[in-house]
Write an enzyme that holds these catalytic residues in place. Structure first.
Site, PDB file in Angstrom:
ATOM      1  N   ASP A   1      -8.413   5.613 -10.969  1.00 50.40           N
ATOM      2  CA  ASP A   1      -8.779   4.202 -11.080  1.00 50.40           C
ATOM      3  C   ASP A   1      -9.398   3.995 -12.449  1.00 50.40           C
ATOM      4  O   ASP A   1     -10.359   4.684 -12.820  1.00 50.40           O
ATOM      5  CB  ASP A   1      -9.785   3.823  -9.990  1.00 50.40           C
ATOM      6  CG  ASP A   1      -9.188   3.927  -8.601  1.00 50.40           C
ATOM      7  OD1 ASP A   1      -8.075   3.401  -8.403  1.00 50.40           O
ATOM      8  OD2 ASP A   1      -9.823   4.538  -7.726  1.00 50.40           O
TER       9      ASP A   1
ATOM     10  N   ASP B   1      -4.673   9.742  -7.711  1.00 46.59           N
ATOM     11  CA  ASP B   1      -4.525   8.795  -8.806  1.00 46.59           C
ATOM     12  C   ASP B   1      -5.865   8.606  -9.519  1.00 46.59           C
ATOM     13  O   ASP B   1      -6.903   9.118  -9.099  1.00 46.59           O
ATOM     14  CB  ASP B   1      -3.983   7.454  -8.314  1.00 46.59           C
ATOM     15  CG  ASP B   1      -4.951   6.752  -7.378  1.00 46.59           C
ATOM     16  OD1 ASP B   1      -5.974   7.352  -7.005  1.00 46.59           O
ATOM     17  OD2 ASP B   1      -4.691   5.595  -7.009  1.00 46.59           O
TER      18      ASP B   1
ATOM     19  N   ASP C   1      -4.144   3.234 -11.603  1.00 50.20           N
ATOM     20  CA  ASP C   1      -4.354   1.832 -11.236  1.00 50.20           C
ATOM     21  C   ASP C   1      -5.294   1.241 -12.277  1.00 50.20           C
ATOM     22  O   ASP C   1      -6.470   1.619 -12.348  1.00 50.20           O
ATOM     23  CB  ASP C   1      -4.986   1.711  -9.849  1.00 50.20           C
ATOM     24  CG  ASP C   1      -4.026   2.098  -8.744  1.00 50.20           C
ATOM     25  OD1 ASP C   1      -2.832   2.310  -9.041  1.00 50.20           O
ATOM     26  OD2 ASP C   1      -4.458   2.194  -7.580  1.00 50.20           O
TER      27      ASP C   1
ATOM     28  N   LYS D   1     -15.846  13.835   2.576  1.00 52.98           N
ATOM     29  CA  LYS D   1     -14.589  13.084   2.487  1.00 52.98           C
ATOM     30  C   LYS D   1     -13.450  13.835   3.173  1.00 52.98           C
ATOM     31  O   LYS D   1     -12.627  13.227   3.870  1.00 52.98           O
ATOM     32  CB  LYS D   1     -14.235  12.808   1.024  1.00 52.98           C
ATOM     33  CG  LYS D   1     -15.107  11.745   0.369  1.00 52.98           C
ATOM     34  CD  LYS D   1     -14.707  11.494  -1.065  1.00 52.98           C
ATOM     35  CE  LYS D   1     -13.327  10.888  -1.182  1.00 52.98           C
ATOM     36  NZ  LYS D   1     -13.002  10.481  -2.570  1.00 52.98           N
TER      37      LYS D   1
ATOM     38  N   TYR E   1     -11.190   7.787   7.671  1.00 52.17           N
ATOM     39  CA  TYR E   1     -11.243   7.478   6.238  1.00 52.17           C
ATOM     40  C   TYR E   1     -10.212   6.395   5.950  1.00 52.17           C
ATOM     41  O   TYR E   1      -9.050   6.682   5.692  1.00 52.17           O
ATOM     42  CB  TYR E   1     -10.945   8.732   5.415  1.00 52.17           C
ATOM     43  CG  TYR E   1     -11.191   8.601   3.929  1.00 52.17           C
ATOM     44  CD1 TYR E   1     -12.311   9.159   3.333  1.00 52.17           C
ATOM     45  CD2 TYR E   1     -10.293   7.926   3.109  1.00 52.17           C
ATOM     46  CE1 TYR E   1     -12.542   9.055   1.971  1.00 52.17           C
ATOM     47  CE2 TYR E   1     -10.510   7.803   1.745  1.00 52.17           C
ATOM     48  CZ  TYR E   1     -11.628   8.365   1.181  1.00 52.17           C
ATOM     49  OH  TYR E   1     -11.850   8.253  -0.177  1.00 52.17           O
TER      50      TYR E   1
ATOM     51  N   SER F   1     -13.059   7.983  -7.331  1.00 45.61           N
ATOM     52  CA  SER F   1     -13.208   9.419  -7.075  1.00 45.61           C
ATOM     53  C   SER F   1     -13.126  10.243  -8.354  1.00 45.61           C
ATOM     54  O   SER F   1     -13.820  11.256  -8.494  1.00 45.61           O
ATOM     55  CB  SER F   1     -12.155   9.885  -6.069  1.00 45.61           C
ATOM     56  OG  SER F   1     -10.852   9.693  -6.593  1.00 45.61           O
TER      57      SER F   1
END
Length: 752
Positions: A113, A111, A165, A226, A235, A100
């Site tokens: 990625d 968060d 992450d 979303k 979702y 995202s």
């Protein structure tokens, strides 16, 4: 001549299209479309979907620090491995983002990625050892943990308040430059499968952005979709709905079909397109390509298991994968119903009869069904509970699949939101989480009552959870699972009263809490870049957990009325649950029953619980289960999937409550939509059953026009299941015997 040539070039540029078909409409937005788009933005703002400039800059600073940290680590590691100074000076290293954040649709507090790319002399073990140690001593790093045995190995941590992450990939190159392009398929050559999986997230994200005509319009539309999906409870890739990358690809396909449309129009067209989509025809953003690297790709012509995927959405980067392999018959039915509802609402909005807030209203899940299964996961400590809940949640789709295979169940709808347990019911465990599954029972014609056995369905699910917990050494004393069947009118024993109140308008605090709570991120066992959760269950024998309390057996089983396929039935009709044990021990009748499925000692003691007429099914491992025989009805409904799950045909997936909104547009537009859906049906022949029969689209009519999109000469390839996640089948050995069979007796609905 020159003028004509220039005009021809300009016309060619205008006709350029994205995707595997030409667009449906090239119409530019009108002034009213921009007004509706601005209203859409205003409706989304209270949900915290937009970050301010300060927060965005803070993320950039954190990523810059992390990138410098990676370069510093790779340089130090190169020196320790005695590389020449000239190589060490230029060895490089880089942090890429995906998901995202890379798409530009992340929300406040989300968060990041990220991918750490290193040259060939840096091993994966170096990343999880020396770099992990370096992070430990870095200022601003908190909650550092490594999940090395995940499907996509990952290091999770907070850096200056930003959750990250971080996955790892090493490329077969000597140096990693700052201008490295990961979209080049040749970068995958000579890499192990874990590095390919780690790279896949970045490659898919970059390819999606490359395949949309207008990135800003795409981003705004995706934010809206979303948010809608989270609000409507659909979702969650882990639970069999769609994850972030799948929603992004559906929106990207809509943008390809309407390249010049405004975001408000695209949201409406999104619902129009996918409420009419003829699943399981796949959604493709580009023609699949073969890079001759012999990597497993999604291809139903080669891989028989791919033919049973119910809602395939194919990633555009090589190796192409289905990002929705977790979707089940029930979750697809629920999502298609939501698409139709979304179309009806956006029709009203664009006609000026409603506003965007109506689209973002949450569904009243707890008023929708007459029967529910309450699944509880409990542990004795907060740390154990966090781990246990993550594992149980990742396996709920196994329970949904088991229930779908029951010939008397037509739908098992899991609510992705979990709830804290009621202290009055679970006094022995301080930490309890609950999930709710709405159940629709099939109405059997010409039958006054039907006995339904859910014992094997539930116990095979708990076997899977306990076995994997044991395999990864997670299983600890106090970790328990319980499944309880309740009726709608009994839900107030488990949930707070405000859950049942239909709120047309919510306070800002309620809205933000609801939006953030629908998709909580736990530290799970999995780190798949495509929002997937990896099952590592391999059927290894396990030790028995702590034995649960024993419970009674009833003397006179009451009954419950059968689910009707019509409107909401009469709530005043009497209904209770029955258990018919094989060995009945007479006992006084009681209101609430807690019924064991343990096959050891038969001397049970009576124990009443507070909610009336509830059948609780605690489970204990260590004995052999008598499997429920799969009847011919089950075999007709579906085929055995490679991962042990039964996929039901598209006919059985038709929603019982589907809306019937009128299709907006002229007959010509209907014809255009029919044309593009037909052209997008690239794998129609390979996905169809052997008899070649498939129900045509009622709403559009006509047959789709399949076109080849994959070179059929590619016959030697690894099965695609090596890249995507799949649920492991429950082995037949070392399972417990059941002497008490849990059955529900359903009576036909009383006439209203």
């Amino acid at each position: 001549m020159k003028e004509m040539s220039a005009s021809a070039v300009l016309e060619t540029q205008r006709q350029k299209h994205y995707g595997i078909t030409s667009p449906i409409s090239l119409a530019s937005p009108k002034e009213i479309d921009h007004i509706y788009t601005q209203k859409l933005i205003e409706a989304m703002k209270p949900f915290g979907v937009f970050e301010d400039e300060e927060e965005l800059n803070h993320r950039l600073v954190v990523l810059g620090k992390l990138n410098n940290l990676v370069k510093e680590w790779i340089s130090e590691l190169s020196e320790s491995k005695n590389l020449p100074p000239s190589v060490v000076a230029n060895v490089g290293g880089k942090i890429f983002t995906f998901g995202s954040y890379r798409l530009g649709v992340h929300t406040k507090g989300a968060d990041i990625d990220a991918l750490c790319v290193a040259p060939r002399h840096v091993e994966r073990s170096d990343f999880f050892q020396s770099f992990f140690e370096k992070l430990k001593h870095q200022d601003g790093i908190r909650n550092l943990r490594a999940v090395e045995d995940a499907y996509v190995p990952v290091v999770k941590f907070e850096f200056d308040g930003i959750e990250i992450d971080l996955v790892f990939a090493r490329l077969a190159i000597q140096t990693v430059s700052d201008n490295l392009d990961l979209r080049d398929d040749s970068r995958l050559r000579s890499l192990d499968i874990r590095c390919i999986r780690s790279l896949n997230g970045c490659r898919v994200t970059d390819e999606i952005l490359h395949l949309v005509p207008n990135k800003e319009t795409f981003r705004l539309t995706l934010r809206a979709v979303k948010l809608w999906a989270k609000r409507r409870g659909i979702y969650s890739n882990m639970l069999g709905f769609l994850g972030g990358v799948s929603w992004a690809m559906l929106v990207a396909r809509t943008c390809q079909l309407y390249p010049n449309a405004a975001a408000s129009t695209l949201v409406h067209k999104f619902f129009l397109v996918f409420s009419k989509w003829e699943w399981p025809n796949p959604v493709l953003l580009k023609q699949p390509e073969d890079s001759n690297l012999n990597l497993p790709v999604w291809d139903p012509r080669v891989n028989p298991s791919d033919r049973y995927h119910l809602m395939p959405i194919i990633t555009p980067a090589y190796p192409q994968q289905n990002s929705t392999y977790n979707v089940s018959t029930s979750t697809r039915t629920v999502m298609v119903e939501e698409f139709k509802q979304g179309l009806a609402v956006t029709n009203e909005i664009l006609q000026g009869k409603s506003d965007w807030s109506k689209l973002l209203e949450p569904p009243n899940f707890f008023q929708k069904y007459r029967h529910y299964i309450v699944l509880t996961a409990s542990a004795s400590t907060e740390e154990n509970h966090l781990e246990w809940v993550g594992l149980v949640e990742s396996k709920i789709r196994v329970l949904v699949g088991n229930l779908e295979r029951n010939e008397f169940i037509t739908l098992a709808h899991v609510n992705p939101q979990s709830f804290p347990g009621n202290k009055e019911h679970y006094k022995e465990s301080d930490y309890v989480s609950m999930w709710f599954l709405g159940i629709i029972f099939r109405r059997v014609e010409n039958a006054e009552s039907v006995n339904i056995d859910l014992t094997y369905d539930i116990q095979s699910f708990t076997d899977t959870v306990y076995r994997q917990a044991n395999n990864i050494n997670m299983l600890k004393e106090g970790m328990k699972i319980e499944a309880t069947h309740v009726k709608k009118k009994q839900l107030h024993h488990y949930l707070p009263a405000e859950i049942f109140q239909k709120k047309k308008k919510q306070s800002l605090q309620d809205i933000n809490r609801s939006a953030s709570g629908l998709q909580s991120k736990r530290s799970s066992l999995d780190g798949n870049c495509l929002d997937s959760s990896r099952d590592t269950d391999n059927g290894t024998p396990f030790n028995s957990p702590v034995l649960l309390n024993k419970h009674p057996k009833p003397e006179s089983p009451p009954v419950v009325e059968m689910e009707s396929n019509c409107a909401e039935p009469d709530e005043t009709a009497p209904a209770t649950i029955a258990e018919k044990p094989l060995d009945v021990v007479p006992s006084p009748p009681i209101q609430g029953l807690s019924i064991p499925v343990i096959g050891s000692k038969i001397d049970s003691t009576i124990k009443a619980i507070s909610p009336p007429a509830i059948c609780t099914i605690p489970t204990v491992v260590g004995r052999n289960v008598i499997p429920r025989i799969i009847t011919s009805h089950n075999l007709v409904q579906g085929q055995q999937h490679q991962n042990g799950m039964l996929s039901v045909t598209s006919k059985s997936a038709i929603s019982k409550r589907s809306h019937s909104p009128s299709l907006d547009g002229s007959p010509k537009r209907l014809k255009d939509i029919e044309k593009f859906i037909g052209l997008d049906s690239a794998f129609r022949e390979s996905c169809a059953p052997k008899d070649g029969k498939r129900k045509p689209m009622d709403s559009l009519g006509g047959e789709s026009m399949p076109i080849p999109t994959i070179d059929t000469s590619r016959i030697q390839r690894l099965p695609s299941k090596e890249l995507p996640d799949s649920s492991s089948p429950v082995p037949t050995n070392n399972i417990r015997v059941i002497k008490n069979s849990i059955r529900l007796t359903l009576n036909r609905c009383c006439p209203t």
